[in-house]
Design a protein around this motif. Structure first.
Motif, PDB file in Angstrom:
ATOM      1  N   GLU A   1     -38.696 -23.482   5.620  1.00 54.38           N
ATOM      2  CA  GLU A   1     -38.110 -24.129   4.442  1.00 54.38           C
ATOM      3  C   GLU A   1     -38.285 -23.257   3.206  1.00 54.38           C
ATOM      4  OE1 GLU A   1     -36.341 -26.691   4.731  1.00 54.38           O
ATOM      5  OE2 GLU A   1     -36.857 -27.284   6.759  1.00 54.38           O
TER       6      GLU A   1
ATOM      7  N   PHE B   1     -27.972 -31.103   8.212  1.00 58.43           N
ATOM      8  CA  PHE B   1     -28.284 -30.103   7.195  1.00 58.43           C
ATOM      9  C   PHE B   1     -27.019 -29.453   6.635  1.00 58.43           C
ATOM     10  CE2 PHE B   1     -32.083 -29.475  10.217  1.00 58.43           C
ATOM     11  CZ  PHE B   1     -32.668 -30.634   9.748  1.00 58.43           C
TER      12      PHE B   1
ATOM     13  N   GLU C   1     -25.672 -29.919   2.648  1.00 56.46           N
ATOM     14  CA  GLU C   1     -25.588 -28.770   1.748  1.00 56.46           C
ATOM     15  C   GLU C   1     -24.222 -28.682   1.079  1.00 56.46           C
ATOM     16  OE1 GLU C   1     -26.168 -23.893   1.856  1.00 56.46           O
ATOM     17  OE2 GLU C   1     -26.329 -25.080   3.691  1.00 56.46           O
TER      18      GLU C   1
ATOM     19  N   GLN D   1     -34.311 -30.381  -1.835  1.00 52.17           N
ATOM     20  CA  GLN D   1     -34.371 -30.901  -0.471  1.00 52.17           C
ATOM     21  C   GLN D   1     -35.305 -30.048   0.379  1.00 52.17           C
ATOM     22  OE1 GLN D   1     -30.605 -31.073   1.553  1.00 52.17           O
ATOM     23  NE2 GLN D   1     -31.450 -32.089   3.356  1.00 52.17           N
TER      24      GLN D   1
ATOM     25  N   SER E   1     -38.984 -31.021   2.096  1.00 54.37           N
ATOM     26  CA  SER E   1     -39.271 -30.754   3.499  1.00 54.37           C
ATOM     27  C   SER E   1     -40.531 -29.907   3.645  1.00 54.37           C
ATOM     28  CB  SER E   1     -38.083 -30.055   4.152  1.00 54.37           C
ATOM     29  OG  SER E   1     -38.361 -29.729   5.489  1.00 54.37           O
TER      30      SER E   1
ATOM     31  N   GLY F   1     -35.266 -34.821   1.936  1.00 56.84           N
ATOM     32  CA  GLY F   1     -35.803 -33.628   2.577  1.00 56.84           C
ATOM     33  C   GLY F   1     -37.124 -33.856   3.275  1.00 56.84           C
TER      34      GLY F   1
ATOM     35  N   THR G   1     -37.052 -33.865   7.053  1.00 63.03           N
ATOM     36  CA  THR G   1     -36.597 -32.689   7.792  1.00 63.03           C
ATOM     37  C   THR G   1     -37.715 -32.027   8.592  1.00 63.03           C
ATOM     38  OG1 THR G   1     -34.890 -32.281   6.124  1.00 63.03           O
ATOM     39  CG2 THR G   1     -35.471 -30.462   7.581  1.00 63.03           C
TER      40      THR G   1
ATOM     41  N   VAL H   1     -25.104 -26.771  12.112  1.00 63.69           N
ATOM     42  CA  VAL H   1     -24.919 -26.507  10.681  1.00 63.69           C
ATOM     43  C   VAL H   1     -23.464 -26.129  10.386  1.00 63.69           C
ATOM     44  CG1 VAL H   1     -25.507 -24.900   8.823  1.00 63.69           C
ATOM     45  CG2 VAL H   1     -27.312 -25.914  10.216  1.00 63.69           C
TER      46      VAL H   1
END
Length: 428
Positions: free
Chosen positions: A189, A265, A269, A288, A292, A342, A345, A380
């Motif tokens: 992260e 994710f 975004e 976020q 996380s 977050g 995550t 993603v």
């Protein structure tokens, strides 16, 4: 009773004289240092192990470019060709090529060792980035840009290699391994939070190609530092399984859950960037990752871990926070909502990666973790496309935030339907 010492003299046997040694002639008595109890903080206990600080430093340097290459390429190509569409197409080509090559590189790491594979793979990737820089600088034809990034997408999974080292050092200590995996998730992260910021800063303050140059140097330098730490490198395990880890029971269902989780994710975004649409979009979205990172470090200190379906259920609930915050129209509220969202995550990813480690044979550990990362990246990409469509066709401004909620719900449904995480056993 001890017998007296006798010596022979001209007059016959006699008692031998005894002499006291001078204190200075006696050997010094060595005092052992007092035993220090191990640190109470579990993270400090991790780095008290020999060699862990050195390989972590090298791995951190090599992982930072993972959040830099994409942003650097977009800025560099858009500045030279005046086309964000072209920049996005080139970066997408590199992402797709990396998803195909990463499992094969990880398989070589398992079979040949980290030092023998990571350095050549990183060097080839860095060379490709320099070649891309030259092509962009000379404004080469578009097809050459795509060809270069496709042919040189050989970046090794640095995070997977670091987790493999922890698994080797902490075998037999599941609590410490859980803490180490939490730390690695926090590092992921951190890299994805700071990498784009660093790349944008270099490209804007120096010159458009600066981000790519620094990222290539960091990748190669970090790989060399990591490879030099041979004492913590896991030995090549004898192959107890043939074929791909995909044949392991439960692996494919777990990867489908990773695919849906990656969509969470990717969609979040794009939707958040489209909603904010300004210079503060990056810092707001970085919250976020900050949430996380903090949650991952806290989760690593917990002695009990949650099951994957529990983490996914918490994610589905917390992903509603940005939607509720966006309906208020307050940017500050949205920032808080992303921070809270977050926090789901890292625990989810940590639990999922733990399942991958338990399902995958030791001789295929890097390959198994790289397959999980590949599934995430594919998710993603799909989530980014879905989030972009939702942002463009939104009947109201906050509509796009429904996409990550739907993806999290899908991941939870897949986990419940397939029974992922209910019955896992350690593979030899």
């Amino acid at each position: 009773m001890p017998q007296p010492d006798l010596t022979l003299t001209p007059a016959g046997p006699a008692l031998a004289p005894r002499y006291r040694r001078h204190p200075a002639s006696e050997p010094p008595v060595r005092h052992r240092p007092p035993h220090r109890p191990p640190p109470r903080n579990p993270y400090l206990r991790l780095f008290a192990l020999p060699g862990t600080r050195a390989f972590t430093a090298g791995n951190l340097i090599a992982r930072m470019p993972s959040g830099m290459f994409g942003v650097s390429a977009v800025i560099m190509i858009a500045d030279r060709y005046d086309s964000y569409a072209l920049a996005g197409a080139v970066t997408a080509t590199g992402l797709a090529s990396g998803a195909l090559t990463a499992p094969w590189i990880a398989r070589l790491v398992d079979r040949r060792g980290q030092a023998r594979v990571a350095v050549p793979a990183a060097a080839y990737m860095a060379l490709g980035q320099l070649l891309l820089l030259l092509c962009v600088h000379e404004k080469a034809p578009v097809w050459t840009l795509c060809l270069v990034v496709a042919a040189t997408a050989t970046a090794p999974n640095m995070g997977g290699m670091s987790r493999a080292r922890w698994a080797h050092l902490l075998r037999g200590d599941p609590d410490a391994l859980h803490t180490a995996n939490a730390f690695e998730q926090a590092v992921d992260e951190l890299c994805f939070m700071l990498g784009p910021v660093l790349a944008a800063f270099l490209c804007s303050m120096l010159f458009p190609e600066a981000g790519t140059l620094v990222a290539a140097a960091l990748l190669l330098g970090g790989a060399l530092l990591l490879a030099a730490q041979r004492s913590t490198e896991p030995p090549i395990a004898p192959r107890t399984a043939t074929g791909s880890p995909l044949r392991t029971r439960g692996m494919v269902p777990l990867l489908t859950v990773f695919l849906a989780t990656g969509a969470v994710f990717g969609s979040m975004e794009v939707v958040a960037l489209a909603y904010v649409d300004g210079p503060v979009a990056g810092p707001v979205l970085a919250l976020q990752a900050a949430g996380s990172c903090a949650a991952g470090l806290l989760y690593g200190r917990a002695r009990r871990t949650a099951r994957l379906h529990t983490c996914l259920a918490a994610m589905a609930v917390l992903m509603a926070m940005p939607l509720l915050a966006a309906t208020t129209g307050s940017l500050l509220a949205l920032a808080g909502g992303l921070l809270v969202a977050g926090m789901a995550t890292a625990p989810t990813m940590l639990t999922g990666m733990g399942l991958v480690q338990r399902l995958t044979p030791a001789s295929q550990l890097n390959e198994g973790m790289t397959l999980a990362v590949t599934a995430l990246l594919a998710g993603v990409a799909a989530g980014s496309a879905t989030g972009g469509w939702a942002a463009d066709h939104a009947p109201f401004p906050a509509f796009g935030f429904l996409a990550p909620i739907a993806a999290a719900t899908l991941a939870l449904a897949l986990c419940a339907a397939t029974g992922v995480g209910r019955r896992t056993r350690v593979r030899a």
